[in-house]
Write an enzyme that holds these catalytic residues in place. Structure first.
Site, PDB file in Angstrom:
ATOM      1  N   ALA A 122     -27.883  10.856 -27.617  1.00 60.03           N
ATOM      2  CA  ALA A 122     -28.115  12.370 -27.851  1.00 60.03           C
ATOM      3  C   ALA A 122     -26.820  13.115 -28.391  1.00 60.03           C
ATOM      4  O   ALA A 122     -26.782  14.080 -28.428  1.00 60.03           O
ATOM      5  CB  ALA A 122     -28.565  12.995 -26.454  1.00 60.03           C
ATOM      6  N   CYS A 123     -25.666  12.253 -28.211  1.00 60.29           N
ATOM      7  CA  CYS A 123     -24.478  12.882 -28.602  1.00 60.29           C
ATOM      8  C   CYS A 123     -24.342  13.022 -30.000  1.00 60.29           C
ATOM      9  O   CYS A 123     -23.363  13.428 -30.575  1.00 60.29           O
ATOM     10  CB  CYS A 123     -23.201  11.988 -28.151  1.00 60.29           C
ATOM     11  SG  CYS A 123     -22.949  12.214 -26.159  1.00 60.29           S
ATOM     12  N   TYR A 152     -17.083   9.603 -30.250  1.00 60.27           N
ATOM     13  CA  TYR A 152     -18.554   9.099 -29.732  1.00 60.27           C
ATOM     14  C   TYR A 152     -19.681   9.270 -30.523  1.00 60.27           C
ATOM     15  O   TYR A 152     -20.351   8.413 -31.156  1.00 60.27           O
ATOM     16  CB  TYR A 152     -18.622   9.070 -28.309  1.00 60.27           C
ATOM     17  CG  TYR A 152     -20.082   8.429 -27.658  1.00 60.27           C
ATOM     18  CD1 TYR A 152     -19.862   7.034 -27.613  1.00 60.27           C
ATOM     19  CD2 TYR A 152     -20.953   9.236 -27.284  1.00 60.27           C
ATOM     20  CE1 TYR A 152     -21.084   6.486 -26.824  1.00 60.27           C
ATOM     21  CE2 TYR A 152     -21.972   8.551 -26.736  1.00 60.27           C
ATOM     22  CZ  TYR A 152     -22.093   7.485 -26.461  1.00 60.27           C
ATOM     23  OH  TYR A 152     -23.236   6.536 -25.991  1.00 60.27           O
ATOM     24  N   LYS A 156     -21.997   7.337 -33.488  1.00 60.95           N
ATOM     25  CA  LYS A 156     -23.419   6.795 -33.296  1.00 60.95           C
ATOM     26  C   LYS A 156     -24.371   7.400 -34.649  1.00 60.95           C
ATOM     27  O   LYS A 156     -25.078   6.669 -35.076  1.00 60.95           O
ATOM     28  CB  LYS A 156     -24.027   7.525 -31.941  1.00 60.95           C
ATOM     29  CG  LYS A 156     -23.572   6.990 -30.965  1.00 60.95           C
ATOM     30  CD  LYS A 156     -24.077   5.631 -30.445  1.00 60.95           C
ATOM     31  CE  LYS A 156     -23.635   5.067 -29.307  1.00 60.95           C
ATOM     32  NZ  LYS A 156     -24.130   3.598 -29.205  1.00 60.95           N
ATOM     33  N   ASN A 181     -29.048  10.805 -21.316  1.00 58.62           N
ATOM     34  CA  ASN A 181     -28.661  10.104 -20.353  1.00 58.62           C
ATOM     35  C   ASN A 181     -29.411   9.177 -19.422  1.00 58.62           C
ATOM     36  O   ASN A 181     -30.598   9.392 -19.031  1.00 58.62           O
ATOM     37  CB  ASN A 181     -28.015  11.284 -19.079  1.00 58.62           C
ATOM     38  CG  ASN A 181     -26.976  11.832 -19.782  1.00 58.62           C
ATOM     39  OD1 ASN A 181     -25.960  11.448 -20.045  1.00 58.62           O
ATOM     40  ND2 ASN A 181     -27.183  13.419 -19.979  1.00 58.62           N
ATOM     41  N   LYS A 203     -19.955  10.409  -4.780  1.00 56.60           N
ATOM     42  CA  LYS A 203     -19.337  11.276  -3.994  1.00 56.60           C
ATOM     43  C   LYS A 203     -20.029  11.871  -2.545  1.00 56.60           C
ATOM     44  O   LYS A 203     -19.231  12.195  -1.634  1.00 56.60           O
ATOM     45  CB  LYS A 203     -18.934  12.878  -5.023  1.00 56.60           C
ATOM     46  CG  LYS A 203     -17.822  12.504  -6.082  1.00 56.60           C
ATOM     47  CD  LYS A 203     -17.611  13.630  -6.967  1.00 56.60           C
ATOM     48  CE  LYS A 203     -16.696  13.647  -7.972  1.00 56.60           C
ATOM     49  NZ  LYS A 203     -16.468  14.727  -8.849  1.00 56.60           N
ATOM     50  N   THR A 224     -26.604  22.184 -18.215  1.00 60.11           N
ATOM     51  CA  THR A 224     -27.885  21.279 -17.765  1.00 60.11           C
ATOM     52  C   THR A 224     -27.894  19.967 -18.700  1.00 60.11           C
ATOM     53  O   THR A 224     -27.288  20.114 -19.838  1.00 60.11           O
ATOM     54  CB  THR A 224     -29.046  22.336 -18.328  1.00 60.11           C
ATOM     55  OG1 THR A 224     -29.037  22.919 -19.579  1.00 60.11           O
ATOM     56  CG2 THR A 224     -29.312  23.509 -17.199  1.00 60.11           C
ATOM     57  N   ARG A 225     -28.547  19.378 -18.126  1.00 57.74           N
ATOM     58  CA  ARG A 225     -28.964  18.061 -18.786  1.00 57.74           C
ATOM     59  C   ARG A 225     -30.388  17.432 -18.422  1.00 57.74           C
ATOM     60  O   ARG A 225     -31.067  17.922 -17.529  1.00 57.74           O
ATOM     61  CB  ARG A 225     -28.064  16.833 -18.321  1.00 57.74           C
ATOM     62  CG  ARG A 225     -26.553  17.109 -18.670  1.00 57.74           C
ATOM     63  CD  ARG A 225     -26.194  16.797 -20.150  1.00 57.74           C
ATOM     64  NE  ARG A 225     -25.002  16.940 -20.688  1.00 57.74           N
ATOM     65  CZ  ARG A 225     -24.241  18.161 -20.669  1.00 57.74           C
ATOM     66  NH1 ARG A 225     -24.915  19.092 -20.486  1.00 57.74           N
ATOM     67  NH2 ARG A 225     -22.943  17.969 -20.838  1.00 57.74           N
TER      68      ARG A 225
HETATM   69  P1  NAD Z   1     -22.129   0.089 -20.736  1.00 56.72           P
HETATM   70  O1  NAD Z   1     -20.826   0.338 -20.853  1.00 56.72           O
HETATM   71  O2  NAD Z   1     -22.658  -0.075 -19.338  1.00 56.72           O
HETATM   72  O3  NAD Z   1     -22.556  -1.191 -21.421  1.00 56.72           O
HETATM   73  C1  NAD Z   1     -22.086  -1.414 -22.854  1.00 56.72           C
HETATM   74  C2  NAD Z   1     -21.598  -2.937 -22.829  1.00 56.72           C
HETATM   75  O4  NAD Z   1     -20.938  -3.173 -24.251  1.00 56.72           O
HETATM   76  C3  NAD Z   1     -20.335  -2.985 -21.893  1.00 56.72           C
HETATM   77  O5  NAD Z   1     -20.703  -4.137 -21.023  1.00 56.72           O
HETATM   78  C4  NAD Z   1     -19.110  -3.350 -22.807  1.00 56.72           C
HETATM   79  O6  NAD Z   1     -18.340  -4.261 -22.008  1.00 56.72           O
HETATM   80  C5  NAD Z   1     -19.856  -4.038 -24.033  1.00 56.72           C
HETATM   81  N1  NAD Z   1     -18.988  -3.902 -25.142  1.00 56.72           N
HETATM   82  C6  NAD Z   1     -17.871  -2.773 -25.269  1.00 56.72           C
HETATM   83  N2  NAD Z   1     -17.108  -3.615 -26.539  1.00 56.72           N
HETATM   84  C7  NAD Z   1     -17.853  -4.537 -26.867  1.00 56.72           C
HETATM   85  C8  NAD Z   1     -17.304  -5.399 -27.738  1.00 56.72           C
HETATM   86  N3  NAD Z   1     -16.410  -5.234 -28.647  1.00 56.72           N
HETATM   87  N4  NAD Z   1     -18.154  -6.685 -27.998  1.00 56.72           N
HETATM   88  C9  NAD Z   1     -18.888  -7.086 -26.926  1.00 56.72           C
HETATM   89  N5  NAD Z   1     -19.332  -6.517 -25.999  1.00 56.72           N
HETATM   90  C10 NAD Z   1     -18.781  -5.082 -25.949  1.00 56.72           C
HETATM   91  O7  NAD Z   1     -23.264   1.131 -21.295  1.00 56.72           O
HETATM   92  P2  NAD Z   1     -24.743   1.484 -21.311  1.00 56.72           P
HETATM   93  O8  NAD Z   1     -24.962   2.520 -20.352  1.00 56.72           O
HETATM   94  O9  NAD Z   1     -25.594   0.211 -20.937  1.00 56.72           O
HETATM   95  O10 NAD Z   1     -25.197   1.772 -22.681  1.00 56.72           O
HETATM   96  C11 NAD Z   1     -25.607   0.853 -23.802  1.00 56.72           C
HETATM   97  C12 NAD Z   1     -25.762   1.658 -24.904  1.00 56.72           C
HETATM   98  O11 NAD Z   1     -26.559   2.532 -24.829  1.00 56.72           O
HETATM   99  C13 NAD Z   1     -24.411   1.993 -25.569  1.00 56.72           C
HETATM  100  O12 NAD Z   1     -24.621   1.797 -27.092  1.00 56.72           O
HETATM  101  C14 NAD Z   1     -24.648   3.532 -25.146  1.00 56.72           C
HETATM  102  O13 NAD Z   1     -23.952   4.395 -26.318  1.00 56.72           O
HETATM  103  C15 NAD Z   1     -25.938   3.855 -25.336  1.00 56.72           C
HETATM  104  N6  NAD Z   1     -26.284   4.967 -24.744  1.00 56.72           N
HETATM  105  C16 NAD Z   1     -26.207   4.916 -23.269  1.00 56.72           C
HETATM  106  C17 NAD Z   1     -26.579   6.165 -22.550  1.00 56.72           C
HETATM  107  C18 NAD Z   1     -26.435   6.238 -21.102  1.00 56.72           C
HETATM  108  O14 NAD Z   1     -26.584   7.382 -20.447  1.00 56.72           O
HETATM  109  N7  NAD Z   1     -26.337   4.962 -20.342  1.00 56.72           N
HETATM  110  C19 NAD Z   1     -26.744   7.266 -23.185  1.00 56.72           C
HETATM  111  C20 NAD Z   1     -27.065   7.143 -24.396  1.00 56.72           C
HETATM  112  C21 NAD Z   1     -26.496   6.079 -25.366  1.00 56.72           C
END
Ligand code: NAD
Length: 334
Positions: A122-123, A152, A156, A181, A203, A224-225
């Site tokens: 969503a970013c 970021y 994306k 999120n 916390k 808000t989110r």
């Molecule tokens: P996370 O940080 O827990 O997992 C991402 C993983 O990618 C990590 O374990 C990290 O070590 C790995 N990583 C980073 N760089 C790397 C590289 N060069 N080679 C191999 N692995 C690498 O994050 P998440 O919450 O599991 O998010 C997963 C995906 O979903 C991401 O693309 C994130 O942007 C997207 N996303 C997540 C959320 C959220 O709220 N969690 C929201 C929007 C988008």
């Protein structure tokens, strides 16, 4: 892309929160799963015995080609990310993740992978549509004219477009979700990359444990989110991969809550009321954000359904367990 036949599937970033859950779910469905992550194994949230687990840097092209050998499908969940405290101060690091999706897409094209999933966010939505706490939910077309979160969000949006271009020019079979999120157990809960639900749970747990009933809130708490529980995230991905829809689609729960409201729920779980101290100097992100689910409803006939109180209870209990284990001197992943 039918989910019923056993396939060989790469989960990139599977040492992380969402990837760890996804790998477990795919294994349970009988698929052969390859998990790749840059972190050392003892830092993975979940290490699944039944998977082939690789510690590799997927920014490197060769690593992408190697771990993808023989795979039918790829889920790219790998990127360098965190909550507002991380992405506001690490924009260049966030941008470098563009290498991961680029090289994964190239490897998938060259190796005849049948399905490719990219986790957007969503970013990607412009700041100018998110400057009021009383938000209009964001629909997919709102991403343009573009003015995403610096660093970021640009990474994306660019990677989404690259998926689209690979589909149009090379016939790549891509699916893209814009996650709003996501929260749940087995994710970041301390250390600086955690997001609001996990940070507030931790916390509150600290306050219960230490007896210090002051809590610091980033901003005035009225931002808000919406927050989606991990089970909905997995369910959404399975449905999208089964569908023929190829444009970016929101995946978020349309239950808007302020940060103060989120804390109210967590305090209710803990049975405590804390004194809130608002730190206006801390990063707060956009003022308000919610997911418009009209398109996912019309394309997949479904939208995320786990309510916040249910999901937060499970998340709180898991973080509480990690907190207790760490206190006893056990090694836990943060
Ligand atoms: P996370 O940080 O827990 O997992 C991402 C993983 O990618 C990590 O374990 C990290 O070590 C790995 N990583 C980073 N760089 C790397 C590289 N060069 N080679 C191999 N692995 C690498 O994050 P998440 O919450 O599991 O998010 C997963 C995906 O979903 C991401 O693309 C994130 O942007 C997207 N996303 C997540 C959320 C959220 O709220 N969690 C929201 C929007 C988008």
């Amino acid at each position: 892309m039918s989910q019923n036949q056993p396939k060989k599937i790469l989960v990139a970033g599977g040492g992380g929160f969402i990837g760890g859950h996804l790998a477990g779910s795919l294994l349970a469905q009988g698929h052969e799963v390859v998990v790749a992550d840059v972190k050392q194994l003892d830092k993975w949230y979940q290490v699944h015995e039944g998977a082939q687990n690789h510690v590799v840097n997927l920014e490197e092209k060769e690593a992408c080609y190697t771990v993808m050998e023989g795979c039918d499908e790829v889920y790219n969940l790998a990127c360098n990310m965190g909550g507002m405290g991380f992405i506001e101060f690490n924009r260049a690091l966030c941008m470098i993740s563009v290498l991961i999706n680029t090289h994964l897409l190239m490897a998938a094209r060259d190796q005849g992978v049948k399905g490719f999933f990219y986790a957007s966010s969503a970013c990607v939505y412009p700041d100018y549509r998110q400057d009021d706490a009383d938000v209009m939910a964001l629909k997919e077309s709102d991403a343009y004219p573009a003015q995403p979160e610096d660093g970021y969000g640009w990474e994306k949006l660019f990677s989404e477009r690259m998926c689209q271009n690979f589909r149009e020019d090379f016939g790549s079979n891509v699916r893209v979700f814009r996650f709003h999120n996501v929260y749940g157990p087995f994710g970041t809960w301390t250390g600086g990359r955690e997001k609001a639900p996990a940070a507030l749970c931790r916390k509150v747990i600290e306050a219960v444990d230490t007896g210090n009933h002051d809590i610091e809130i980033w901003g005035d708490g009225e931002q808000t989110r919406s927050f989606m529980y991990i089970d909905d995230c997995l369910s959404g991905m399975a449905r999208l991969m089964e569908s023929s829809y190829t444009d970016p689609l929101n995946l978020g729960r349309a239950e808007l809550v302020s940060i103060n409201g989120l804390l109210d729920i967590i305090e209710g779980i803990a049975g405590i009321t804390l004194k809130r101290n608002y730190d206006l100097s801390k990063p707060q992100g956009v003022r308000g954000r919610n997911s418009d689910n009209a398109l996912i409803q019309s394309t997949l006939g479904w939208e995320p359904e786990v309510n916040l109180a249910t999901g937060l209870e499970k998340t709180y209990r898991w973080i509480e367990e990690q907190y207790e284990r760490r206190k006893r001197g056990e090694i836990v992943v943060d």
